[in-house]
Design an enzyme around this catalytic site. Structure first.
Site, PDB file in Angstrom:
ATOM      1  N   ASP A  21      -4.081  32.547 -50.623  1.00 40.07           N
ATOM      2  CA  ASP A  21      -5.384  32.595 -51.284  1.00 40.07           C
ATOM      3  C   ASP A  21      -5.587  33.935 -52.005  1.00 40.07           C
ATOM      4  OD1 ASP A  21      -7.844  31.717 -52.054  1.00 40.07           O
ATOM      5  OD2 ASP A  21      -8.801  31.974 -50.104  1.00 40.07           O
ATOM      6  N   ARG A  25      -8.933  35.887 -57.744  1.00 39.51           N
ATOM      7  CA  ARG A  25      -9.596  37.207 -57.665  1.00 39.51           C
ATOM      8  C   ARG A  25      -8.642  38.335 -58.036  1.00 39.51           C
ATOM      9  NH1 ARG A  25     -11.636  36.131 -51.874  1.00 39.51           N
ATOM     10  NH2 ARG A  25     -10.317  34.323 -52.232  1.00 39.51           N
ATOM     11  N   TRP A  26      -7.380  38.167 -57.698  1.00 39.35           N
ATOM     12  CA  TRP A  26      -6.369  39.170 -58.090  1.00 39.35           C
ATOM     13  C   TRP A  26      -6.363  39.300 -59.616  1.00 39.35           C
ATOM     14  CZ3 TRP A  26      -2.095  39.219 -61.240  1.00 39.35           C
ATOM     15  CH2 TRP A  26      -1.172  40.261 -61.067  1.00 39.35           C
ATOM     16  N   ARG A  34      -7.052  33.352 -64.748  1.00 42.92           N
ATOM     17  CA  ARG A  34      -6.703  32.916 -63.393  1.00 42.92           C
ATOM     18  C   ARG A  34      -5.237  32.480 -63.279  1.00 42.92           C
ATOM     19  NH1 ARG A  34     -10.355  31.726 -59.666  1.00 42.92           N
ATOM     20  NH2 ARG A  34      -9.080  30.017 -58.896  1.00 42.92           N
ATOM     21  N   HIS A  38      -1.966  32.958 -60.587  1.00 39.64           N
ATOM     22  CA  HIS A  38      -1.076  31.971 -59.962  1.00 39.64           C
ATOM     23  C   HIS A  38       0.390  32.302 -60.264  1.00 39.64           C
ATOM     24  CE1 HIS A  38      -4.415  29.743 -58.534  1.00 39.64           C
ATOM     25  NE2 HIS A  38      -4.818  29.298 -59.707  1.00 39.64           N
ATOM     26  N   THR A  67      -6.083  18.647 -51.624  1.00 37.91           N
ATOM     27  CA  THR A  67      -6.750  17.439 -52.145  1.00 37.91           C
ATOM     28  C   THR A  67      -8.077  17.815 -52.800  1.00 37.91           C
ATOM     29  OG1 THR A  67      -7.500  17.096 -49.867  1.00 37.91           O
ATOM     30  CG2 THR A  67      -5.704  15.702 -50.628  1.00 37.91           C
ATOM     31  N   ARG A  72     -11.024  21.520 -59.635  1.00 33.70           N
ATOM     32  CA  ARG A  72     -10.953  22.716 -60.510  1.00 33.70           C
ATOM     33  C   ARG A  72     -10.895  22.292 -61.979  1.00 33.70           C
ATOM     34  NH1 ARG A  72      -7.908  27.647 -57.524  1.00 33.70           N
ATOM     35  NH2 ARG A  72      -8.943  27.343 -55.550  1.00 33.70           N
ATOM     36  N   LEU A 132      16.504  27.334 -43.679  1.00 33.37           N
ATOM     37  CA  LEU A 132      15.028  27.405 -43.665  1.00 33.37           C
ATOM     38  C   LEU A 132      14.495  26.083 -44.217  1.00 33.37           C
ATOM     39  CD1 LEU A 132      12.282  29.127 -43.603  1.00 33.37           C
ATOM     40  CD2 LEU A 132      12.712  29.506 -46.030  1.00 33.37           C
ATOM     41  N   ARG A 185      -3.482  33.739 -43.559  1.00 34.08           N
ATOM     42  CA  ARG A 185      -4.385  33.470 -44.682  1.00 34.08           C
ATOM     43  C   ARG A 185      -4.663  34.791 -45.388  1.00 34.08           C
ATOM     44  NH1 ARG A 185      -9.118  29.268 -45.899  1.00 34.08           N
ATOM     45  NH2 ARG A 185      -9.326  29.956 -48.028  1.00 34.08           N
TER      46      ARG A 185
HETATM   47  C1  FPP Z   1      -5.511  29.950 -54.043  1.00 28.02           C
HETATM   48  O1  FPP Z   1      -6.013  30.999 -54.806  1.00 28.02           O
HETATM   49  C2  FPP Z   1      -4.222  29.516 -54.549  1.00 28.02           C
HETATM   50  C3  FPP Z   1      -3.950  28.276 -55.020  1.00 28.02           C
HETATM   51  C4  FPP Z   1      -4.930  27.187 -55.036  1.00 28.02           C
HETATM   52  C5  FPP Z   1      -2.626  27.947 -55.576  1.00 28.02           C
HETATM   53  C6  FPP Z   1      -1.460  28.614 -54.916  1.00 28.02           C
HETATM   54  C7  FPP Z   1      -0.287  28.502 -55.801  1.00 28.02           C
HETATM   55  C8  FPP Z   1       0.681  29.419 -55.958  1.00 28.02           C
HETATM   56  C9  FPP Z   1       0.790  30.677 -55.228  1.00 28.02           C
HETATM   57  C10 FPP Z   1       1.754  29.126 -56.931  1.00 28.02           C
HETATM   58  C11 FPP Z   1       2.975  28.572 -56.262  1.00 28.02           C
HETATM   59  C12 FPP Z   1       2.916  27.151 -56.432  1.00 28.02           C
HETATM   60  C13 FPP Z   1       3.828  26.233 -56.096  1.00 28.02           C
HETATM   61  C14 FPP Z   1       3.552  24.868 -56.530  1.00 28.02           C
HETATM   62  C15 FPP Z   1       5.052  26.417 -55.345  1.00 28.02           C
HETATM   63  P1  FPP Z   1      -7.370  30.801 -55.562  1.00 28.02           P
HETATM   64  O2  FPP Z   1      -7.097  30.285 -56.907  1.00 28.02           O
HETATM   65  O3  FPP Z   1      -8.279  29.949 -54.745  1.00 28.02           O
HETATM   66  O4  FPP Z   1      -7.910  32.264 -55.619  1.00 28.02           O
HETATM   67  P2  FPP Z   1      -9.425  32.735 -55.562  1.00 28.02           P
HETATM   68  O5  FPP Z   1      -9.977  32.246 -54.240  1.00 28.02           O
HETATM   69  O6  FPP Z   1      -9.342  34.207 -55.648  1.00 28.02           O
HETATM   70  O7  FPP Z   1     -10.113  32.120 -56.737  1.00 28.02           O
END
Ligand code: FPP
Length: 243
Positions: A21, A25-26, A34, A38, A67, A72, A132, A185
């Site tokens: 998560d 915000r990063w 955003r 990712h 789900t 979004r 793994l 988390r």
């Molecule tokens: C949550 O951060 C993150 C996600 C919903 C996506 C996680 C995906 C990756 C790390 C990419 C790797 C993906 C795959 C398919 C292997 P957020 O967007 O909720 O962040 P925020 O809470 O700061 O808005």
């Protein structure tokens, strides 16, 4: 990383599950879109997979798309689908060579046929790897998984008195995978967000304010070390605590 900071093999969690998560915000904190978050999160995922192999973790489950994430904006959903496809295209050979077995948990049906095929092909290619197991939770929800298990038990005609923990375990997406020992988390939220809600009944938690793209090998090692210092009682009390 110095040898002394490396997690020691004894008591390494067998199964680590991660809620990655804080990508959004990063990115926001750097004035970036955003999806840049990712992408940075994906880079970090590579580091954490490598570190998992190095530290001797046997199962790694990552929460990549829930789900609920269908709620979004379309552009972000498309971007996440694209990232998943890209990860398979670019990383599969190396993951395979490293002995990583790819598995998927969640519903594949809702994904585009092209992506679905890539996932199924990747699972097939790596099915005999043993170093793994990497479980990718994509279009995954814990409640949806429990519904899936109940539906399948009913379809199979399982009798009410046959339903027990083992029977439910055998009907989950995670069949054959031990429960997570440690759930990590990032980004500081204090909730399960529908992730492995059945399987994490007795998991240990490590919650950190660090955003996922910044959660590197060092902090991963720290999380594993913290885990080794926990006293897991699974609801019981050992004789040594009783007088
Ligand atoms: C949550 O951060 C993150 C996600 C919903 C996506 C996680 C995906 C990756 C790390 C990419 C790797 C993906 C795959 C398919 C292997 P957020 O967007 O909720 O962040 P925020 O809470 O700061 O808005």
């Amino acid at each position: 990383m110095g040898k002394s900071q490396q997690p020691q093999p004894e008591n390494i969690p067998q199964h680590v599950a991660i809620i990655m998560d804080g990508n959004g915000r990063w990115a926001l904190s750097r004035g970036k879109p955003r999806l840049a978050g990712h992408r940075a999160g994906t880079e970090n995922l590579r580091r954490v997979i490598r570190a998992s192999v190095e530290f001797g973790v046997k199962y790694l489950t990552i929460y990549a798309f829930s789900t609920e994430n269908w709620g979004r904006p379309q552009a972000e959903i498309k971007g996440l689908m694209h990232i998943f496809e890209n990860v398979i295209d670019k990383e599969l050979d190396e993951l395979h060579q490293e002995g990583v077995q790819l598995r998927h948990i969640g519903r594949l049906e809702k994904l585009a046929p092209k992506l679905r095929k890539k996932v199924l092909d990747a699972i097939k290619l790596t099915e005999n790897n043993t170093r793994l197991v990497l479980n990718i939770a994509f279009n995954y929800g814990g409640r949806d998984e429990i519904i899936y298990a109940i539906q399948n038990m009913l379809k199979e005609g399982v009798a009410p008195e046959e339903v027990n923990i083992e029977m439910v375990n055998n009907h989950l997406f995670t069949v054959g995978t031990p429960d997570p020992d440690l759930v990590i988390r990032t980004s500081g939220e204090l909730r399960t967000s529908n992730f492995l809600i059945w399987q994490s009944a007795y998991s240990e938690w490590y919650i950190t304010p660090t955003y996922w793209p910044d959660f590197g090998k060092e902090e991963y090692a720290k999380a594993l070390k913290t885990y080794t210092e926990r006293d897991r009682r699974f609801g019981g009390v050992s004789d040594e605590h009783y007088d």
